[in-house]
Design a protein around this motif. Structure first.
Motif, PDB file in Angstrom:
ATOM      1  N   HIS A 174       1.233  28.567  42.753  1.00 21.51           N
ATOM      2  CA  HIS A 174      -0.192  28.355  42.582  1.00 21.51           C
ATOM      3  C   HIS A 174      -0.816  27.962  43.921  1.00 21.51           C
ATOM      4  N   GLY A 203     -10.094  22.470  37.765  1.00 20.49           N
ATOM      5  CA  GLY A 203      -9.652  22.840  39.103  1.00 20.49           C
ATOM      6  C   GLY A 203      -9.305  21.697  40.025  1.00 20.49           C
ATOM      7  N   PRO A 241     -10.564  27.421  38.522  1.00 17.36           N
ATOM      8  CA  PRO A 241     -10.096  27.714  37.161  1.00 17.36           C
ATOM      9  C   PRO A 241     -10.760  26.868  36.079  1.00 17.36           C
ATOM     10  N   TYR A 270       4.618  21.554  39.901  1.00 14.34           N
ATOM     11  CA  TYR A 270       4.231  22.934  40.180  1.00 14.34           C
ATOM     12  C   TYR A 270       4.542  23.279  41.630  1.00 14.34           C
ATOM     13  N   TYR A 290      -4.299  26.427  30.403  1.00 14.07           N
ATOM     14  CA  TYR A 290      -4.761  27.544  31.228  1.00 14.07           C
ATOM     15  C   TYR A 290      -3.629  28.548  31.460  1.00 14.07           C
ATOM     16  N   LEU A 291      -2.460  28.068  31.818  1.00 18.85           N
ATOM     17  CA  LEU A 291      -1.341  28.952  32.111  1.00 18.85           C
ATOM     18  C   LEU A 291      -0.879  29.698  30.859  1.00 18.85           C
ATOM     19  N   TYR A 319      -2.916  29.340  39.024  1.00 20.24           N
ATOM     20  CA  TYR A 319      -3.824  28.196  39.007  1.00 20.24           C
ATOM     21  C   TYR A 319      -4.174  27.859  40.450  1.00 20.24           C
ATOM     22  N   ASN A 320      -5.420  27.493  40.713  1.00 20.78           N
ATOM     23  CA  ASN A 320      -5.748  27.003  42.053  1.00 20.78           C
ATOM     24  C   ASN A 320      -6.450  25.655  41.945  1.00 20.78           C
ATOM     25  N   PHE A 321      -6.044  24.757  42.821  1.00 19.85           N
ATOM     26  CA  PHE A 321      -6.448  23.349  42.773  1.00 19.85           C
ATOM     27  C   PHE A 321      -7.229  23.006  44.027  1.00 19.85           C
ATOM     28  N   ILE A 373      -3.962  22.044  32.441  1.00 20.27           N
ATOM     29  CA  ILE A 373      -3.399  23.101  33.290  1.00 20.27           C
ATOM     30  C   ILE A 373      -2.459  23.980  32.474  1.00 20.27           C
TER      31      ILE A 373
END
Length: 284
Positions: free
Chosen positions: A12, A198, A186, A271, A218-219, A226-228, A215
């Motif tokens: 991610h 996000g 996200p 992650y 979302y996955l 995923y982007n943080f 999260i």
């Protein structure tokens, strides 16, 4: 690493918006840009702390960096690149694009890219608008980004928010008609609305177990990485307090600063993360 999703080897995107505590839009009503140089600069210290933290967890990140910061902290820019992270643009002065005339936007983005490339010696291909300030009113910016040589943007957050948001825009990375890739922050669907997951204030506000649950939702729902995102000032509980800021702004800005770093460590244990350029290489 915890086996917490269907593909525990998925990578991610980790991103940092490199700005200082006095740059934030929430304080713009009480802090003038003319005062910035007189305030205690903490962005270099905090960003170096983050680089050390990323090294500890073998994480490469994308640093969306203000030209204002690069001008004052050139050694920080050089370290970001030297240690294998991606350097990207966050504009120059952290003015929202929606608050500028077109000629001002052109100058802001052009000067930022030129300075970052001059200091780093690397081509800058990514851009994130301050406060996610691209919306229906200024889509011309995408053509500008293409003309300047950018390959992707991460400038939209498809949620309803009082400071930003385009809730009816696409939720996932996509190629726009101008030829550039837009990578939104996200979201998850809840009650028929997009909810932000996000990072930033949402991540500081919620206990880690709840952020992780969101999260994972979302996955499970999507096949997307995923982007943080977050900011260096979010790990700085010792930053100066802006006492005359509005109560709501202070609440948002200062909540849970002391616990943010521990939450970040948990996130990086659960992650795998890399830069935007690496995670979305198939689209670029």
């Amino acid at each position: 690493m915890s086996d917490i999703n269907q593909n525990k080897n998925a990578i991610h995107a980790m991103t940092v918006d490199v700005e200082d505590y006095f740059h934030v839009s929430a304080f713009e009503s009480v802090i003038s840009p003319a005062d910035w140089d007189s305030l205690a600069l903490r962005v270099e210290l905090n960003t170096n702390r983050l680089i050390d933290l990323f090294n500890k967890h073998d994480v490469k990140a994308t640093f969306f960096t203000l030209g204002w910061v690069a001008k004052r902290c050139p050694e920080l820019i050089k370290r970001i690149v030297a240690e294998g992270h991606e350097l990207s643009s966050h504009g120059f002065n952290h003015r929202r694009n929606t608050a500028m005339q077109e000629k001002e936007v052109i100058q802001d983005i052009t000067e930022s890219k030129d300075l970052l490339e001059q200091i780093s010696g690397e081509k800058v291909i990514g851009y994130r608008a301050p406060s996610f300030s691209i919306n229906d009113s200024n889509q011309y910016i995408y053509s500008l980004l293409v003309d300047l040589g950018f390959e992707y943007s991460s400038s939209t957050y498809p949620i309803q928010h009082d400071l930003y948001g385009v809730p009816d825009w696409p939720r996932f990375a996509h190629k726009r008609e101008e030829g550039i890739i837009e990578i939104p922050i996200p979201t998850i669907l809840a009650g028929g609305e997009n909810k932000g997951i996000g990072g930033g204030g949402f991540f500081r506000l919620f206990p880690y177990w709840l952020s992780k649950k969101r999260i994972e939702a979302y996955l499970k729902e999507t096949d997307q990485p995923y982007n943080f995102y977050f900011h260096p000032w979010e790990i700085d509980a010792k930053q100066p307090r802006i006492s005359n800021a509005p109560f709501k702004s202070k609440l948002r800005h200062y909540i849970n600063l002391a616990s943010m770093e521990k939450k970040l460590e948990k996130l990086m244990l659960d992650y795998r993360f890399s830069s935007m350029k690496n995670v979305y290489s198939n689209l670029l």
